[in-house]
Design an enzyme around this catalytic site. Structure first.
Site, mmCIF file in Angstrom:
data_model
loop_
_atom_site.group_PDB
_atom_site.id
_atom_site.type_symbol
_atom_site.label_atom_id
_atom_site.label_comp_id
_atom_site.label_asym_id
_atom_site.label_seq_id
_atom_site.Cartn_x
_atom_site.Cartn_y
_atom_site.Cartn_z
ATOM 1 N N LYS A 126 0.784 -0.649 6.416
ATOM 2 C CA LYS A 126 -0.211 -1.784 5.606
ATOM 3 C C LYS A 126 -1.785 -0.824 6.424
ATOM 4 O O LYS A 126 -1.718 0.159 7.133
ATOM 5 C CB LYS A 126 -0.976 -2.356 5.987
ATOM 6 C CG LYS A 126 -1.190 -3.771 4.961
ATOM 7 C CD LYS A 126 -1.068 -3.459 3.654
ATOM 8 C CE LYS A 126 -1.858 -4.675 3.078
ATOM 9 N NZ LYS A 126 -1.095 -4.791 1.370
ATOM 10 N N ASP A 166 -5.536 -1.919 -2.250
ATOM 11 C CA ASP A 166 -5.386 -3.800 -1.900
ATOM 12 C C ASP A 166 -7.064 -4.190 -2.402
ATOM 13 O O ASP A 166 -7.557 -3.878 -2.896
ATOM 14 C CB ASP A 166 -4.892 -3.524 -0.354
ATOM 15 C CG ASP A 166 -4.686 -5.538 0.090
ATOM 16 O OD1 ASP A 166 -3.440 -5.429 -0.186
ATOM 17 O OD2 ASP A 166 -5.723 -6.122 0.885
#
Ligand code: GLU
Length: 451
Positions: A126, A166
Site C-alpha cells: 500500500k 484508493d
C-alpha cells in the site's frame, strides 16, 4: 487464546504504540487465527507471525510540488511493500490528509491477506501521500502526481509492484502518474499501474469492480440465509466510486441504497438511490471536488443530517460502510443492533473499531462480513488488468464481470468453509483471516526461513 498469538500481539502493542491503526489491524487478524496456529506448530518454529508483521520493504520520500501561484509545497510519499510470498506486490495508493505510516501499514498488512483471498498470484502493498486532492486544480494534481512518481518509480514495476488507486486516487490520477512513469522509464512496462483508462491498457469494468463485487458477495450471504435481495433497504456510507458501484448493482437487483454519507453528514432518500439520474449525480458530486454529500439532498429534495453518520437510520435491513476506517464505533454499533439490522457488510478497509466489530459479531441474529473479503473485487480486477497487459489482450466488460462474479463467489465459499473447518460455524470474519493467513504462511514456509 494461543500463547504464541498472545505473545506476538503484546509485542506489537508495545513496539508500535505510536501506530494505533496498525496495532488495531494486527490484533484483529491475529486474535482470530488462534485455532490455525494451534494446528500448525511449524508457524511458531518459523516465526511466521513475527515475520508477517514487518514489511519486506518500506519506501518513504518527499514530494515537492508547485501550486498555481508558484508556491512550493512538500508532502510525504509512502510505499510499504508488505509481503510478496504469493506474487508481485499489489495494492492501492491513497491521497488524503490523514495518511501517515500507521495508516499505510495497516492497509498494507490487510492487503496482503485480501490479495491472498483473491486466488490470483499477487502479494500485498500500500502507498500514498498526505496530499489532499480536494479543492486542487487539475494542473496542481498533475504536478503532484508527476513529482510523486519521480519519488516512486525506481521501486515499482510489473514484476515487482503494481500500484493502483484508493481514496483520492482515481483514473485521472493514475493517468498522470502513468504518463510520468512512461517518461521516467522510457517504457510502457506492461502497464506498471492498474486502474488505467481503457484507452491505454486499463481493464474494462475496473470502476465498477469493488462495488459490484461487494454486492455479489452480499448475494452469496443472502443465498446462504435463504433471504431474497429484492426489496432490501441498505444504509451505505461514503459517496465515492465504491458506493457508486454498490448503489448501481443494488438497484439492478431490485434492492435499494437509502443513505449516503460524506465528511459533512449523511442524506436519507427513502425512495432509494435507484434512478440513472441519481446514480450519475454521484459521479458529478465526486468530480466537483467539493466533497459534500449535502449536494445530493439539495438536488433531490431529501433530508440531510449535518455532522451525523447514517448508522442510527431506522428501516434498513443491511449496513454497508463504504467510506473509510473506523467509521463505526461502539456507540454506533449499538444503534445498529437496536434497529434490528441483520446484515453488517464491511466494504471500506477496517470501517469498524475492534470493540464494535466484536460486539456486532456477538449478536445472535447478526451476520458480519469482513472488508478484506467483501472489497476484494477491486484488487482482483486490477490483477486481471495486469494479466491482460502482459498478454496484450483486452477483455470486454462482460468477460471481466464473469470473472469477478466467479472470484467473489469463490471467496465467500472458501472463507465460509475455513470457519466451518475450525468449528466456528458461519463466521465470515474468522474464516477470511484463517484462510488468508494460512495461505500466506504456507507460501512463506515453502520458500525457506531466510526472508
Ligand atoms: N485500493 C484498492 C484495495 O484496497 C485496490 C487495490 C488495487 O487495485 O491494487 O484493494
Amino acid at each position: 487464546m494461543n500463547k504464541y498469538v498472545e505473545r506476538v500481539i503484546n509485542e506489537v502493542k508495545v513496539k508500535y504504540a505510536t501506530e494505533p491503526e496498525f496495532v488495531q489491524t494486527v490484533e484483529e487478524v491475529y486474535s482470530s487465527v488462534s485455532p490455525l496456529i494451534d494446528a500448525h506448530p511449524e508457524y511458531e518454529e518459523n516465526a511466521i507471525l513475527e515475520r508477517m508483521v514487518i514489511p519486506e520493504r518500506v519506501v518513504m520520500f518527499r514530494v515537492p510540488w508547485e501550486d498555481d501561484q508558484g508556491n512550493l509545497h512538500v508532502n510525504t510519499g509512502y510505499r510499504v511493500q508488505y509481503n510478496s510470498a504469493i506474487g508481485p506486490y499489489k495494492g492501492g495508493l491513497r491521497f488524503a490528509p490523514s495518511v501517515n505510516m500507521s495508516i499505510i501499514k495497516f492497509l498494507g498488512f490487510e492487503q496482503t491477506f485480501k490479495d491472498a483471498l483473491s486466488t490470483l498470484p499477487i502479494g500485498g502493498a500500500k502507498g500514498g501521500s498526505d496530499f489532499d486532492p480536494n479543492g486542487k486544480s487539475d494542473k496542481e494534481v498533475q504536478r503532484f502526481c508527476a513529482s510523486f512518481m519521480q519519488g516512486l518509480f525506481r521501486f515499482i514495476g510489473p514484476d515487482v509492484d503494481c500500484p493502483a488507486g484508493d481514496l483520492g486516487v482515481g483514473a485521472r490520477e493514475i493517468g498522470y502518474m502513468f504518463g510520468a512513469w512512461r517518461r521516467l522509464t522510457a517504457s510502457y512496462a506492461n502497464g506498471a499501474l492498474s486502474g488505467k483508462d481503457p484507452l491505454f491498457g486499463g481493464s474494462a469494468f475496473r470502476p465498477e469492480a469493488t462495488g459490484f463485487g461487494a454486492v455479489y458477495y452480499l448475494q452469496e450471504v443472502l443465498k446462504h440465509e435463504n433471504d431474497p435481495i429484492e426489496g432490501k433497504r441498505v444504509a451505505v456510507a461514503g459517496f465515492g466510486n465504491v458506493s457508486w458501484g454498490v448503489c448501481r448493482k443494488l438497484a439492478e437487483l431490485g434492492a435499494k441504497a437509502v443513505t449516503l454519507s460524506g465528511p459533512d453528514g449523511y442524506i436519507y432518500d427513502p425512495d432509494g438511490i435507484t434512478t440513472q439520474e441519481k446514480i450519475d449525480y454521484m459521479l458529478e458530486m465526486r468530480a466537483s471536488g467539493r466533497n459534500k454529500v449535502q449536494d445530493y439532498a439539495d438536488k433531490f429534495g431529501v433530508q440531510f443530517f449535518p455532522g451525523q453518520k447514517p448508522w442510527g437510520q431506522k428501516d434498513v435491513d443491511i449496513i454497508m460502510p463504504c467510506a473509510t476506517q473506523n467509521d463505526v464505533n461502539m456507540d454506533e454499533a449499538k444503534k445498529i443492533v437496536a434497529n434490528g439490522v441483520k446484515y453488517y457488510i464491511e466494504v471500506a478497509n477496517m470501517p469498524t473499531t475492534n470493540d464494535a466489530l466484536r460486539f456486532l459479531m456477538d449478536q445472535k441474529n447478526m451476520i458480519v462480513a469482513p472488508s478484506k473479503a467483501v472489497n476484494c473485487g477491486g484488487v482482483s480486477v486490477s490483477a486481471l488488468e495486469m494479466s491482460q497487459n502482459s498478454e496484450r489482450l483486452f477483455w470486454d466488460g462482460e468477460e471481466v464481470d464473469k470473472w469477478l462474479h466467479k472470484i467473489m463467489k469463490g471467496i465467500h465459499d472458501s472463507t465460509a468453509a475455513a470457519a466451518e473447518r475450525y468449528g466456528l460455524g458461519y463466521n465470515l470474519v474468522a474464516g477470511a483471516n484463517l484462510a488468508s493467513v494460512e495461505k500466506v504462511a504456507d507460501a512463506m514456509i515453502k520458500q525457506g526461513r531466510a526472508f
